[in-house]
Write a protein that holds these residues in place. Structure first.
Motif, PDB file in Angstrom:
ATOM      1  N   SER A  37       0.802  -1.238   0.000  1.00  0.00           N
ATOM      2  CA  SER A  37       0.000   0.000   0.000  1.00  0.00           C
ATOM      3  C   SER A  37       0.831   1.282   0.000  1.00  0.00           C
ATOM      4  CB  SER A  37      -0.955  -0.002   1.195  1.00  0.00           C
ATOM      5  OG  SER A  37      -1.865  -1.076   1.096  1.00  0.00           O
ATOM      6  N   PRO A  38       1.918   1.364   0.800  1.00  0.00           N
ATOM      7  CA  PRO A  38       2.685   2.622   0.817  1.00  0.00           C
ATOM      8  C   PRO A  38       3.316   2.985  -0.528  1.00  0.00           C
ATOM      9  CG  PRO A  38       3.220   1.265   2.724  1.00  0.00           C
ATOM     10  CD  PRO A  38       2.440   0.402   1.788  1.00  0.00           C
ATOM     11  N   PHE A  39       3.429   1.987  -1.413  1.00  0.00           N
ATOM     12  CA  PHE A  39       4.105   2.232  -2.687  1.00  0.00           C
ATOM     13  C   PHE A  39       3.119   2.345  -3.858  1.00  0.00           C
ATOM     14  CE2 PHE A  39       6.791  -0.272   0.168  1.00  0.00           C
ATOM     15  CZ  PHE A  39       7.849   0.608   0.330  1.00  0.00           C
ATOM     16  N   ILE A  40       1.832   2.398  -3.542  1.00  0.00           N
ATOM     17  CA  ILE A  40       0.795   2.596  -4.556  1.00  0.00           C
ATOM     18  C   ILE A  40       0.489   4.084  -4.641  1.00  0.00           C
ATOM     19  CG2 ILE A  40      -1.608   2.142  -5.185  1.00  0.00           C
ATOM     20  CD1 ILE A  40       0.184  -0.279  -5.483  1.00  0.00           C
ATOM     21  N   ASN A  41       0.651   4.640  -5.818  1.00  0.00           N
ATOM     22  CA  ASN A  41       0.426   6.076  -6.008  1.00  0.00           C
ATOM     23  C   ASN A  41      -0.688   6.307  -7.024  1.00  0.00           C
ATOM     24  OD1 ASN A  41       2.598   7.016  -4.303  1.00  0.00           O
ATOM     25  ND2 ASN A  41       4.004   6.294  -5.892  1.00  0.00           N
ATOM     26  N   TRP A  73     -19.767  -0.443  -5.069  1.00  0.00           N
ATOM     27  CA  TRP A  73     -20.451   0.102  -6.247  1.00  0.00           C
ATOM     28  C   TRP A  73     -19.450   0.448  -7.338  1.00  0.00           C
ATOM     29  CZ3 TRP A  73     -25.459  -0.320  -6.939  1.00  0.00           C
ATOM     30  CH2 TRP A  73     -26.295  -0.461  -5.822  1.00  0.00           C
ATOM     31  N   LEU A  74     -19.705  -0.044  -8.545  1.00  0.00           N
ATOM     32  CA  LEU A  74     -18.794   0.148  -9.671  1.00  0.00           C
ATOM     33  C   LEU A  74     -19.581   0.506 -10.924  1.00  0.00           C
ATOM     34  CD1 LEU A  74     -16.700  -3.095  -9.148  1.00  0.00           C
ATOM     35  CD2 LEU A  74     -15.824  -0.792  -8.788  1.00  0.00           C
ATOM     36  N   ARG A  75     -18.940   1.258 -11.799  1.00  0.00           N
ATOM     37  CA  ARG A  75     -19.463   1.466 -13.142  1.00  0.00           C
ATOM     38  C   ARG A  75     -18.724   0.537 -14.100  1.00  0.00           C
ATOM     39  NH1 ARG A  75     -18.015   5.828 -15.180  1.00  0.00           N
ATOM     40  NH2 ARG A  75     -16.393   6.242 -13.658  1.00  0.00           N
ATOM     41  N   LEU A  76     -19.354   0.237 -15.201  1.00  0.00           N
ATOM     42  CA  LEU A  76     -18.789  -0.749 -16.116  1.00  0.00           C
ATOM     43  C   LEU A  76     -17.364  -0.434 -16.566  1.00  0.00           C
ATOM     44  CD1 LEU A  76     -21.872  -1.702 -18.321  1.00  0.00           C
ATOM     45  CD2 LEU A  76     -20.939  -2.876 -16.332  1.00  0.00           C
ATOM     46  N   PRO A  77     -17.017   0.852 -16.861  1.00  0.00           N
ATOM     47  CA  PRO A  77     -15.628   1.116 -17.280  1.00  0.00           C
ATOM     48  C   PRO A  77     -14.586   0.801 -16.202  1.00  0.00           C
ATOM     49  CG  PRO A  77     -17.082   2.919 -17.931  1.00  0.00           C
ATOM     50  CD  PRO A  77     -17.870   2.045 -17.016  1.00  0.00           C
ATOM     51  N   GLN A  78     -15.016   0.684 -14.942  1.00  0.00           N
ATOM     52  CA  GLN A  78     -14.065   0.381 -13.872  1.00  0.00           C
ATOM     53  C   GLN A  78     -13.772  -1.113 -13.778  1.00  0.00           C
ATOM     54  OE1 GLN A  78     -16.694   2.995 -11.197  1.00  0.00           O
ATOM     55  NE2 GLN A  78     -14.752   2.979 -10.141  1.00  0.00           N
ATOM     56  N   LEU A  79     -14.531  -1.930 -14.472  1.00  0.00           N
ATOM     57  CA  LEU A  79     -14.339  -3.373 -14.453  1.00  0.00           C
ATOM     58  C   LEU A  79     -13.461  -3.805 -15.621  1.00  0.00           C
ATOM     59  CD1 LEU A  79     -18.020  -4.501 -13.786  1.00  0.00           C
ATOM     60  CD2 LEU A  79     -16.122  -4.741 -12.189  1.00  0.00           C
ATOM     61  N   GLN A 101     -10.570   3.745  -4.078  1.00  0.00           N
ATOM     62  CA  GLN A 101     -11.001   2.670  -4.964  1.00  0.00           C
ATOM     63  C   GLN A 101      -9.921   2.324  -5.985  1.00  0.00           C
ATOM     64  OE1 GLN A 101     -15.136   2.906  -6.422  1.00  0.00           O
ATOM     65  NE2 GLN A 101     -14.323   2.425  -8.433  1.00  0.00           N
ATOM     66  N   LEU A 102      -9.294   3.341  -6.566  1.00  0.00           N
ATOM     67  CA  LEU A 102      -8.210   3.102  -7.513  1.00  0.00           C
ATOM     68  C   LEU A 102      -7.025   2.436  -6.828  1.00  0.00           C
ATOM     69  CD1 LEU A 102      -8.277   6.459  -9.533  1.00  0.00           C
ATOM     70  CD2 LEU A 102      -8.881   4.184 -10.398  1.00  0.00           C
ATOM     71  N   GLU A 103      -6.720   2.890  -5.622  1.00  0.00           N
ATOM     72  CA  GLU A 103      -5.614   2.289  -4.878  1.00  0.00           C
ATOM     73  C   GLU A 103      -5.894   0.824  -4.568  1.00  0.00           C
ATOM     74  OE1 GLU A 103      -5.310   4.822  -1.516  1.00  0.00           O
ATOM     75  OE2 GLU A 103      -3.997   6.294  -2.521  1.00  0.00           O
ATOM     76  N   GLU A 104      -7.136   0.533  -4.159  1.00  0.00           N
ATOM     77  CA  GLU A 104      -7.504  -0.843  -3.815  1.00  0.00           C
ATOM     78  C   GLU A 104      -7.352  -1.769  -5.015  1.00  0.00           C
ATOM     79  OE1 GLU A 104      -8.681  -3.917  -1.308  1.00  0.00           O
ATOM     80  OE2 GLU A 104      -8.153  -1.841  -0.817  1.00  0.00           O
TER      81      GLU A 104
END
Length: 425
Positions: free
Chosen positions: A153-157, A234-240, A399-402
């Motif tokens: 996690s600390p190295f995710i930007n 909750w997600l939108r289709l482009p996020q999958l 969400q992006l980091e996860e």
């Protein structure tokens, strides 16, 4: 040179394996005792059986003997991964305290079973499992989460521009649909894909026979969301991933689909719910309801019962409003109950649709049975939900980091498996 190592990036063909293989020894994996030693740490047959008991209880149905053998082997693989995760956490000087484990155990007891820890202990013993088995699973989940939190996690930007762009796309998609999905992710290589596919299909069969998606996701999914029962939020289709987005677009709440091929493995998807982006959901409205019900004597015969239902339906539709409901119910010999805090989505699906069409003072079509009684719901008030504001900047960033953490975590666990010393008994 004898003893030298060769590295190849190809599949099975790069190993020069002939098509007509003849095995020089017996290979019957189902005669093997389901135990292993992982880097010197023993996984016993009891460990496997107690963890299997959790899944059997969650399935709420009888599992065939052949399927039970396969289930034991899958659980053994899960226990091996769990052991590797705990070992790696300790190697990184991450120790999960007994107090943390007990606190999570209590929370699981309340949230999943509506029980306290003592009642949970008794229940687990009754189904053939044990508190130690569930606490071991909790320790593995906490250890892995903490390990990822310190080493990945600390190295995710995620940059400001990335989140801002996503927010702009979100606003542009206002009114389109977004989905709350559950996922069971199983990693697979070219060589293991057929076996993983077969395993995924067996999991789907168990789920369709009544198994708990949350329980199976916690036990089998290799994504970090396994700890929360596979819930992707909750997600939108482009996020999958594109492969999942195509499938999710056609799914309805409560639907299970899979296995779906994706890069690196395959997924089983469960549609928990769906809604429109940045729009309030009418199912979040709070209702004030009056339930009016009658009992029918089944000994009077079907014709008399149908006549009674028809009379009841006519009478409740003639009630001029909620203020007259009590008097009218008394006159027709009906019972009446009032509830002022009922969310539309808490009602059965058929009643949700009917309720959303009602005006104040109107009633639903009658429902129930001759044995349990016939009833209607009268709408006496509705507090509509506030307009949705959508996710915040921080929520999107998280969400992006996860998502990036999940991808790194999958590679991390694969490396731990490759480096492990595992001996089967």
């Amino acid at each position: 040179m004898p003893g030298s190592a060769q590295v190849s990036g190809g599949g099975a063909n790069s190993l020069n394996i002939p098509a007509d293989v003849t095995l020089l020894g017996k290979n019957d994996p189902y005669n093997r005792k389901a135990t292993a030693v992982v880097n010197g740490q023993v996984i016993t047959g009891t460990d496997v059986e107690q963890r299997v008991a959790l899944l059997v209880a969650a399935s709420e149905g009888e599992i065939p003997a052949e399927e039970m053998e396969r289930l034991r082997m899958q659980v053994l693989r899960n226990l091996i991964d769990e052991t590797l995760q705990i070992q790696e956490a300790k190697a990184q000087e991450i120790v999960i305290s007994q107090a943390e484990i007990d606190q999570s155990y209590q929370r699981v007891a309340v949230q999943n079973f509506g029980q306290n820890a003592g009642q949970m202990d008794t229940y687990l013993a009754q189904i053939g499992s044990s508190p130690a088995s569930l606490k071991r699973q909790i320790e593995g989940e906490l250890a892995w989460q903490n390990l990822l939190g310190s080493t990945i996690s600390p190295f995710i930007n995620v940059s400001l521009d990335e989140v801002t762009e996503l927010l702009e796309r979100l606003e542009a998609s206002r009114g389109t649909e977004e989905y709350r999905l559950g996922e069971i992710y199983l990693s697979a290589t070219t060589e293991t894909r057929p076996a993983v596919m077969e395993n995924a299909r067996r999991i789907i069969d168990q789920l369709r026979e009544g198994g708990s998606f949350v329980a199976y996701a916690r036990q089998f999914s290799e994504a970090s969301t396994a700890a929360v029962g596979g819930d992707l939020g909750w997600l939108r289709l482009p996020q999958l991933p594109a492969e999942l987005g195509v499938v999710a677009r056609e799914m309805q709440p409560g639907q299970l689909v899979g296995p779906i091929d994706i890069p690196g493995g395959m997924s089983i998807l469960y549609m928990i719910d769906k809604r429109q982006v940045l729009m309030s959901d009418p199912r979040d409205a709070l209702l004030s309801l009056k339930q009016i019900s009658i009992q029918i004597d089944p000994t009077q015969g079907e014709t008399a019962a149908q006549q009674r239902v028809a009379e009841f339906t006519q009478a409740v539709n003639a009630i001029p409003g909620c203020g007259a409901a009590e008097t009218a119910a008394a006159a027709m010999g009906a019972d009446i109950v009032t509830n002022d805090q009922v969310q539309v989505r808490a009602l059965p699906d058929a009643l949700q649709s009917a309720m959303l069409q009602l005006q104040l003072g109107q009633v639903t079509p009658p429902f129930g049975s001759i044995e349990d009684g016939i009833r209607v719901l009268m709408l006496c008030g509705r507090d509509d939900p506030k307009a949705a504001t959508g996710p915040s900047f921080d929520q999107l960033k998280n969400q992006l980091e996860e998502d990036r953490i999940n991808k790194r975590a999958t590679r991390y666990l694969r490396d731990l498996r490759n480096d492990a010393l595992i001996r089967y008994n």
